[in-house]
Design an enzyme around this catalytic site. Structure first.
Site, PDB file in Angstrom:
ATOM      1  N   GLU A 143      39.632  36.982  56.893  1.00  0.00           N
ATOM      2  CA  GLU A 143      41.076  36.971  56.662  1.00  0.00           C
ATOM      3  C   GLU A 143      41.746  37.851  57.715  1.00  0.00           C
ATOM      4  O   GLU A 143      41.375  39.006  57.890  1.00  0.00           O
ATOM      5  CB  GLU A 143      41.341  37.522  55.251  1.00  0.00           C
ATOM      6  CG  GLU A 143      42.802  37.618  54.911  1.00  0.00           C
ATOM      7  CD  GLU A 143      43.072  38.456  53.641  1.00  0.00           C
ATOM      8  OE1 GLU A 143      42.145  38.712  52.854  1.00  0.00           O
ATOM      9  OE2 GLU A 143      44.236  38.858  53.483  1.00  0.00           O
ATOM     10  N   LYS A 192      60.378  23.238  56.853  1.00  0.00           N
ATOM     11  CA  LYS A 192      60.604  23.674  58.241  1.00  0.00           C
ATOM     12  C   LYS A 192      59.902  24.992  58.589  1.00  0.00           C
ATOM     13  O   LYS A 192      59.287  25.095  59.659  1.00  0.00           O
ATOM     14  CB  LYS A 192      62.117  23.777  58.511  1.00  0.00           C
ATOM     15  CG  LYS A 192      62.470  23.831  59.998  1.00  0.00           C
ATOM     16  CD  LYS A 192      62.338  22.495  60.704  1.00  0.00           C
ATOM     17  CE  LYS A 192      63.620  21.702  60.561  1.00  0.00           C
ATOM     18  NZ  LYS A 192      63.534  20.332  61.008  1.00  0.00           N
ATOM     19  N   PRO A 193      59.978  26.023  57.694  1.00  0.00           N
ATOM     20  CA  PRO A 193      59.274  27.263  58.062  1.00  0.00           C
ATOM     21  C   PRO A 193      57.786  27.010  58.325  1.00  0.00           C
ATOM     22  O   PRO A 193      57.205  27.612  59.235  1.00  0.00           O
ATOM     23  CB  PRO A 193      59.464  28.157  56.828  1.00  0.00           C
ATOM     24  CG  PRO A 193      60.699  27.645  56.166  1.00  0.00           C
ATOM     25  CD  PRO A 193      60.716  26.160  56.418  1.00  0.00           C
ATOM     26  N   THR A 194      57.172  26.112  57.558  1.00  0.00           N
ATOM     27  CA  THR A 194      55.756  25.795  57.780  1.00  0.00           C
ATOM     28  C   THR A 194      55.565  25.144  59.148  1.00  0.00           C
ATOM     29  O   THR A 194      54.659  25.503  59.906  1.00  0.00           O
ATOM     30  CB  THR A 194      55.245  24.849  56.660  1.00  0.00           C
ATOM     31  OG1 THR A 194      55.367  25.525  55.428  1.00  0.00           O
ATOM     32  CG2 THR A 194      53.807  24.423  56.884  1.00  0.00           C
ATOM     33  N   CYS A 384      38.571  60.696  38.138  1.00  0.00           N
ATOM     34  CA  CYS A 384      38.550  61.576  39.303  1.00  0.00           C
ATOM     35  C   CYS A 384      39.536  62.732  39.113  1.00  0.00           C
ATOM     36  O   CYS A 384      39.268  63.616  38.309  1.00  0.00           O
ATOM     37  CB  CYS A 384      38.787  60.768  40.574  1.00  0.00           C
ATOM     38  SG  CYS A 384      38.028  61.558  41.997  1.00  0.00           S
ATOM     39  N   HIS A 510      34.805  56.565  40.187  1.00  0.00           N
ATOM     40  CA  HIS A 510      35.848  55.544  40.008  1.00  0.00           C
ATOM     41  C   HIS A 510      35.250  54.270  39.413  1.00  0.00           C
ATOM     42  O   HIS A 510      34.838  53.379  40.156  1.00  0.00           O
ATOM     43  CB  HIS A 510      36.477  55.193  41.369  1.00  0.00           C
ATOM     44  CG  HIS A 510      37.281  56.291  41.951  1.00  0.00           C
ATOM     45  ND1 HIS A 510      38.653  56.318  41.899  1.00  0.00           N
ATOM     46  CD2 HIS A 510      36.910  57.404  42.609  1.00  0.00           C
ATOM     47  CE1 HIS A 510      39.097  57.401  42.490  1.00  0.00           C
ATOM     48  NE2 HIS A 510      38.053  58.080  42.935  1.00  0.00           N
ATOM     49  N   GLU A 512      36.699  51.861  38.176  1.00  0.00           N
ATOM     50  CA  GLU A 512      37.552  50.689  38.449  1.00  0.00           C
ATOM     51  C   GLU A 512      37.089  49.891  39.664  1.00  0.00           C
ATOM     52  O   GLU A 512      37.374  48.693  39.747  1.00  0.00           O
ATOM     53  CB  GLU A 512      39.020  51.118  38.618  1.00  0.00           C
ATOM     54  CG  GLU A 512      39.373  51.890  39.888  1.00  0.00           C
ATOM     55  CD  GLU A 512      39.149  53.393  39.801  1.00  0.00           C
ATOM     56  OE1 GLU A 512      38.359  53.834  38.960  1.00  0.00           O
ATOM     57  OE2 GLU A 512      39.756  54.128  40.606  1.00  0.00           O
TER      58      GLU A 512
HETATM   59  N1  GLN Z   1      41.837  65.306  44.825  1.00  0.00           N
HETATM   60  C1  GLN Z   1      40.630  65.294  44.071  1.00  0.00           C
HETATM   61  C2  GLN Z   1      39.416  65.561  44.928  1.00  0.00           C
HETATM   62  O1  GLN Z   1      39.465  65.391  46.132  1.00  0.00           O
HETATM   63  C3  GLN Z   1      40.469  63.986  43.310  1.00  0.00           C
HETATM   64  C4  GLN Z   1      40.315  62.792  44.195  1.00  0.00           C
HETATM   65  C5  GLN Z   1      40.541  61.479  43.480  1.00  0.00           C
HETATM   66  O2  GLN Z   1      41.159  61.421  42.427  1.00  0.00           O
HETATM   67  N2  GLN Z   1      40.099  60.396  44.085  1.00  0.00           N
HETATM   68  O3  GLN Z   1      38.390  65.920  44.431  1.00  0.00           O
END
Ligand code: GLN
Length: 534
Positions: A143, A192-194, A384, A510, A512
């Site tokens: 991409e 037209k834009p395409t 975090c 994290h 997520e």
């Molecule tokens: N600022 C914090 C650290 O560096 C937490 C970092 C974060 O939330 N990704 O440890």
């Protein structure tokens, strides 16, 4: 299959048309037909990676297993195809130039003038081909960030032109994504834009093979014919991408439009079996037919831009589908929360997540939010910086260490309950120097997280410089906040929880980044499940 095939996805007319989602959807369809596929993003900005960018600039910084700080589109790729991406999946202009300049300093081009063409374009081509070569994928989808016609996209478009020529027509194709605007005054869709956008491509020497047209209203056959005629493609290569309520429907729409079949034909690849998308359809079905609705407060300081917390928001979509619950996210600006108004601000939410982040701004509001949910037994997930705030709050209000802080926020505190990691002490450069990527964590027995994960060894992704200060551990554990997961190589605390509380978990990592449609993350799933009991 030996030869890797290359698909380039470019965008015209405007930015934000969803090239990332189209790329991820196509990858999903090809993958379900038995092909090994990866997706790469080339970004035209000069930062070497987006790790040093404020989320207001470009949204969330996504982190891969191997510790690359990348564009958030890589999150979509992983969520759709359920495979990890790597350093090689996101390349910026900054990185391209850095490599070329380093080579020049080493003397690799001794005597030669170093130029955009061929040196920069060669380096772009090398990065595109690297993925195919290294991992032997059947198909690599690349991409190209930005919009054709932008000055900064030019070297990329030129590299694509050259590669298309070198690889030959059946080994590479270009998919160009454009917008067909609807003029409500005249009730018309405009092509037209395409046409102009394809003209810009042609000026740069590239004839797109397939056109994907973003539209609010269905395209009539006449419109498709008109686009085909004026843009030199056959009618099957004019693909409609109509607005939908969830991005996860796009693979199904692209299947209806036969994008995958057209791509395979052009690349001279067999169609194989029909994509099996039963699981995917079930996911959407549950998502669209929730039995209940819950509201979770997302406390952060970048909330003005939804993309800042993209992966967290998507993780709740996944967890919502598993539980067949509609998860409404109420974004709450941490700078607007005080001890005095916190009850009022959080009155509509049934659970709170305190987001990751950096620096002092908004910290007091986050700490006030944690205190409120801890004292009122409201489900809490801290990610975090969110976990670090939970630790600071507990130290101040339960342990009575009123000046407790993270040394990120106060260098002079006598009680640095969150402190800079040893390995970070000599670090002066900001780019790519945090503790990044996947690290193992051992989960302790008799903890809520063990119940949730149902395994003792996990691996999660990280992006931080500070950690729980273990010299305070005894005090915390005595008072009821316990370490529930550790990195056993370093003793770094990965998870804190309060067993007495209904659901109070802080994680240094994290979660997520790892939640996908096929593998929703257990922490989010369980958090939503708990809140849904109300
Ligand atoms: N600022 C914090 C650290 O560096 C937490 C970092 C974060 O939330 N990704 O440890």
């Amino acid at each position: 299959m030996s030869e890797t095939k290359y698909i380039f996805v470019t965008g015209g007319v405007t930015s934000s048309l969803g090239k990332g989602i189209i790329s991820a959807s196509l990858a999903k369809l090809l993958q379900s037909r038995g092909y090994s596929v990866t997706i790469q993003k080339l970004d035209p900005y000069i930062n070497v990676d987006p790790g040093t960018l404020n989320p207001y600039e470009h949204g969330e910084c996504y982190v891969t297993e191997d510790g690359a700080e990348t564009d958030l589109d890589l999150g979509h790729y992983e969520r759709f195809i359920n495979l990890p991406t790597t350093q090689a999946n996101n390349v910026t202009t900054g990185r391209i130039y850095q490599t070329v300049i380093n080579k020049e300093r080493r003397g690799d081009y001794l005597g030669k003038t170093v130029q955009v063409i061929p040196h920069i374009t060669d380096e772009i081509k090398r990065n595109i081909k690297l993925l195919g070569k290294k991992f032997n994928y059947d198909v690599v989808i690349t991409e190209i960030g930005g919009t054709v016609g932008d000055i900064e996209s030019l070297p990329y478009i030129e590299a694509v032109r050259q590669l298309k020529w070198e690889l030959g027509p059946q080994n590479s194709i270009v998919i160009h994504l454009t917008l067909v605007p609807y003029l409500s005054a005249s009730g018309e869709l405009k092509t037209k834009p395409t046409q102009h956008s394809v003209k810009v491509m042609l000026e740069n020497g590239i004839q797109p093979d397939i056109l994907v047209l973003r539209t609010e209203h269905p395209l009539t056959i006449d419109i498709r014919k008109k686009v085909a005629l004026f843009c030199n493609v056959n009618i099957e290569s004019v693909i409609q991408s109509i607005d939908v309520s969830t991005i996860y429907e796009v693979p199904l729409l692209m299947k209806e439009e036969k994008l995958d079949v057209t791509v395979l034909k052009k690349l001279n690849l067999p169609e194989n079996e029909e994509p099996k998308l039963e699981k995917w359809k079930k996911f959407i079905d549950r998502l669209k037919n929730p039995k209940k609705e819950i509201t979770i407060g997302l406390v952060g300081k970048y909330i003005e831009l939804q993309d800042s917390y993209k992966s967290i928001i998507e993780s709740f979509v996944h967890a919502g589908s598993v539980n067949q619950v509609k998860v409404k996210i109420e974004s709450i600006h941490s700078e607007k929360i005080t001890e005095a108004n916190v009850a009022e601000v959080l009155k509509n939410v049934q659970g709170v997540i305190v987001a990751p982040g950096f620096g002092q701004r908004g910290i007091d509001g986050k700490i006030a939010a944690v205190r409120y949910v801890r004292e009122n037994n409201i489900p809490f997930l801290g990610i975090c910086l969110g976990m670090q705030c939970a630790v600071v709050e507990f130290a101040r209000n339960v342990l009575g260490l009123t000046d407790a802080d993270s040394s990120e926020m106060s260098r002079t505190t006598k009680n640095p309950v969150i402190d800079l990691m040893e390995e970070q002490k000599g670090v002066t450069e900001k780019g790519g120097t945090m503790r990044l990527g996947s690290y193992p964590c051992d989960i302790k027995k008799d903890t809520k997280v063990l119940e949730i994960y149902n395994k003792e060894h996990i691996e999660e992704r990280h992006r931080h410089r500070y950690e729980f200060n273990n010299s305070y551990m005894e005090k915390f554990e005595k008072a009821g906040m316990k370490s529930a997961g550790l990195n056993s190589d370093t003793g770094l605390v990965e998870i804190m929880e309060i067993p007495e509380h209904r659901w109070f978990i802080g994680v240094q990592f994290h979660p997520e980044y790892k939640s996908t449609v096929v593998n929703p993350h257990p922490l989010f799933v369980n958090f939503v499940k708990e809140i849904s009991k109300d």
